[in-house]
Scaffold this motif. Sequence first.
Motif, PDB file in Angstrom:
ATOM      1  N   ASN A 136      91.448  82.993  17.998  1.00  0.00           N
ATOM      2  CA  ASN A 136      90.762  82.066  19.125  1.00  0.00           C
ATOM      3  C   ASN A 136      90.308  80.989  18.536  1.00  0.00           C
ATOM      4  O   ASN A 136      89.438  80.680  17.733  1.00  0.00           O
ATOM      5  N   PRO A 138      88.617  77.188  18.016  1.00  0.00           N
ATOM      6  CA  PRO A 138      87.494  76.485  18.417  1.00  0.00           C
ATOM      7  C   PRO A 138      87.767  75.518  19.323  1.00  0.00           C
ATOM      8  O   PRO A 138      89.037  75.075  19.383  1.00  0.00           O
ATOM      9  N   THR A 139      86.824  75.008  19.940  1.00  0.00           N
ATOM     10  CA  THR A 139      86.841  74.173  21.284  1.00  0.00           C
ATOM     11  C   THR A 139      86.249  72.902  20.811  1.00  0.00           C
ATOM     12  O   THR A 139      85.243  72.742  20.449  1.00  0.00           O
ATOM     13  N   LEU A 140      87.278  71.657  20.479  1.00  0.00           N
ATOM     14  CA  LEU A 140      87.049  70.498  20.062  1.00  0.00           C
ATOM     15  C   LEU A 140      86.531  69.505  21.405  1.00  0.00           C
ATOM     16  O   LEU A 140      87.525  69.444  22.462  1.00  0.00           O
ATOM     17  N   ILE A 141      85.379  69.065  21.438  1.00  0.00           N
ATOM     18  CA  ILE A 141      84.980  68.260  22.882  1.00  0.00           C
ATOM     19  C   ILE A 141      85.637  66.993  22.782  1.00  0.00           C
ATOM     20  O   ILE A 141      85.395  66.272  21.779  1.00  0.00           O
ATOM     21  N   VAL A 160      82.301  70.075  18.119  1.00  0.00           N
ATOM     22  CA  VAL A 160      82.922  71.509  18.411  1.00  0.00           C
ATOM     23  C   VAL A 160      82.005  72.249  19.215  1.00  0.00           C
ATOM     24  O   VAL A 160      80.647  72.275  18.879  1.00  0.00           O
ATOM     25  N   SER A 161      82.406  72.828  20.392  1.00  0.00           N
ATOM     26  CA  SER A 161      81.515  73.683  21.162  1.00  0.00           C
ATOM     27  C   SER A 161      81.087  75.088  20.398  1.00  0.00           C
ATOM     28  O   SER A 161      81.872  75.835  19.908  1.00  0.00           O
ATOM     29  N   SER A 164      82.385  78.542  21.690  1.00  0.00           N
ATOM     30  CA  SER A 164      83.773  78.819  21.702  1.00  0.00           C
ATOM     31  C   SER A 164      83.883  80.207  20.672  1.00  0.00           C
ATOM     32  O   SER A 164      84.817  81.046  20.839  1.00  0.00           O
ATOM     33  N   PRO A 166      84.905  80.726  17.725  1.00  0.00           N
ATOM     34  CA  PRO A 166      86.565  80.967  17.066  1.00  0.00           C
ATOM     35  C   PRO A 166      86.655  82.258  15.918  1.00  0.00           C
ATOM     36  O   PRO A 166      85.753  82.717  15.409  1.00  0.00           O
ATOM     37  N   THR A 187      79.844  71.499  13.253  1.00  0.00           N
ATOM     38  CA  THR A 187      80.120  71.305  14.757  1.00  0.00           C
ATOM     39  C   THR A 187      79.794  70.029  15.059  1.00  0.00           C
ATOM     40  O   THR A 187      79.953  69.701  16.313  1.00  0.00           O
ATOM     41  N   LEU A 213      93.832  70.178  15.953  1.00  0.00           N
ATOM     42  CA  LEU A 213      93.244  69.444  17.186  1.00  0.00           C
ATOM     43  C   LEU A 213      92.695  68.165  16.775  1.00  0.00           C
ATOM     44  O   LEU A 213      92.317  67.837  15.711  1.00  0.00           O
TER      45      LEU A 213
END
Length: 702
Positions: A136, A138-141, A160-161, A164, A166, A187, A213
């Motif tokens: 999973n 991580p989500t980079l804004i 970083v959200s 998320s 991860p 983050t 990313l």
Amino acid sequence: MLLLKAVAFSLFLRLSFSQANYSYTSTPSRLPGQDAVYVIATVGQSQSIFCNITNDQTGDIVPPVWSLSTINGSQFDLSFNDTNGLSDDPSLSLMISGGDTNLTVLAFTEYYNRAIFSCGPMPGTVLERFVIGILNPPTLIGDISTVNVTEGESETITLVSQSSNPFPPFYTLGYNGDINSFILTNTSLWISNAQRNMSGNYTFFLNHASGNLSATFTLNVQYAPSGIPVDTAAYGRIGDNITLTLFSNLSGNPFPRVEWYFDGDILSDASKYDLSHPLKLIIMNVDSDDFGSYTGYAINIAGNISSVITLTEAVQPGTPLSLQESNVTHNSVSIKWMEPADTGLPQLSGYIVMINPPVPGNPFVTADTSISINGLSPTAQYSVSVAAVSSAYPEGGNETSLSFTTTDGPPEFRTTAITPLPNANINIALELRHTGGAGNDAVSIDAYCSTDMDYGLGSGSGDHNMNYANTFTYSCEERCFDAGLMASFSLGPITAGSQYYCFVNAYNLVGGATLRQNLVPVIGKPSRPVVAVSTSPGLISASLLCQYAGILAGSSLSFNMTVETDQGSELYTQAYEYTDYTNNTNRSVSIPVNGGMMYYVEVFAINEHGYSELTRLGPFNVTVNVTEAPTEEESTRLLIIIIGASVGGLIVAVVFISIIICICGCCCKKRKSRTVQFHTSSAQTWRRSDSRAMEMSQRYRR
């Protein structure tokens, strides 16, 4: 009894564990800095982990004891069927193998996602933990476009959200820059004490097991306006348009807007004020009500600066004092004065000086109270005026003036032309700008053109060994120029191809003006011939060349060649004429001479403009032509005649032989030639006496 045995065995194991050291190996293995072994699994597929425990004291392999903790908080001490290795708990899809060292999740589901499997040598002990989960990232804004921050302040940017969650949970975060004030957490980015030089575009990179990313944003550091005040005081005249300048080098982010105020009121009347320029205020058609204080503000979101400009009515400067001239010459004058009693408003910026008749540079502007003016004409009347100027009165205030007359001076050339002519002369044409104050009759001319660069520079003692044959002079004592101040004369004849140094001096009783020009004519007397001589028995041959013939097309060039012995007893002269001779062309000639003598060769060229300089070469040794001596047959015949004479006629024979020998001696001796040939293009010949040949040779030599 069995219960007591079990308790005793358990105590034995715990005691043994506490007294023994254990080591283990795992697959996968823990990475440096991680708190567990993280294993990525795929839903629906099996996933195995391996834990091999060794008793370091005995070296025995200890079967691991497995436990399970799920993300929802469930805890299991795992046990397995000894026959098939499957979990004793049918709700768990697990299997053990390899002496309990291999644990396999048979069909991975969300239930096991981020579950923790632990292994140890006995229940309640843990040597290693395995976290199994679905990958999973991580989500980079990435929706950050511009971040505005005020200079000197701090700002936190979330990258970083945090929701998320991860898996695996470890990743690295970086950016393309080396800014010490950037502090990067797991983050977010923290900007401490933002400075304007930190503004720019930044790209952030996130490295994770799922891939790399990136996201880009613009950091815009805003700062208050700054600038250097330009005008603090200004002066204007009624009816003028006055420009007030607020700041130079104005800066700020965002760039400031400017607002102008007069007596506390903001200025907006477009018919009275021109506000189109960001840093200037133009007040149109100033009247008495417009004088006062103006305040300009430069404003942006981060702050503002201001400057006050006072506009005052200008006062015209007064008249300069004590104007006088000095050091008057034929072409210059010095002028000085004193500052006016009333300097006006604003302060004086300088003086404007005008002279009439005008000269180059007129009018003159100076900050001093004196000036020297050059470029005047001799014996001429001039008037000079001086006025004080200021920024409000650039045309000057009231002026003061004087008049003066320059002195006599030397003449001055306006134009000159020194050119070679087709008739082998140098023409010199002169025009004077003025005669220096004296009349035309008072100007004289000395001129010369010479191939000797030093001619005219010595004392006249003759030390320079000057070539007077190529030096031409001209002198005119007064009355040299006509009413238009023009004169023209010629010098020559000149020699083609020679460099001439021409000097002209026009002078009067005060002084003179001199000019110089060099030129190389192509029309004129021929240049000195270049001669190469060779000899053969009874013959002298020569190669003749003239670098500059000095003639036009259709004209002729002649070479005159004279050959004489070193004693002057023999003289031969021949001339060769060539029509349309081309420069640097060789011509070969020959002259028969008596052998057994030393000869000199003299050559000069001649064209319609005159003679060249003489080229003399030698001596050259010419051998005897063998055809001129008695043959062996003739000598033998003479000997037979002598022997065959009768002895009885000895006296007669002796007399006869003497006569024969005398005759033979005369026959054997070469007769002197008295014939001189003069070859022209039509091969004509002519004769002349020895005395005439000697005379011409001496003439050519001179």
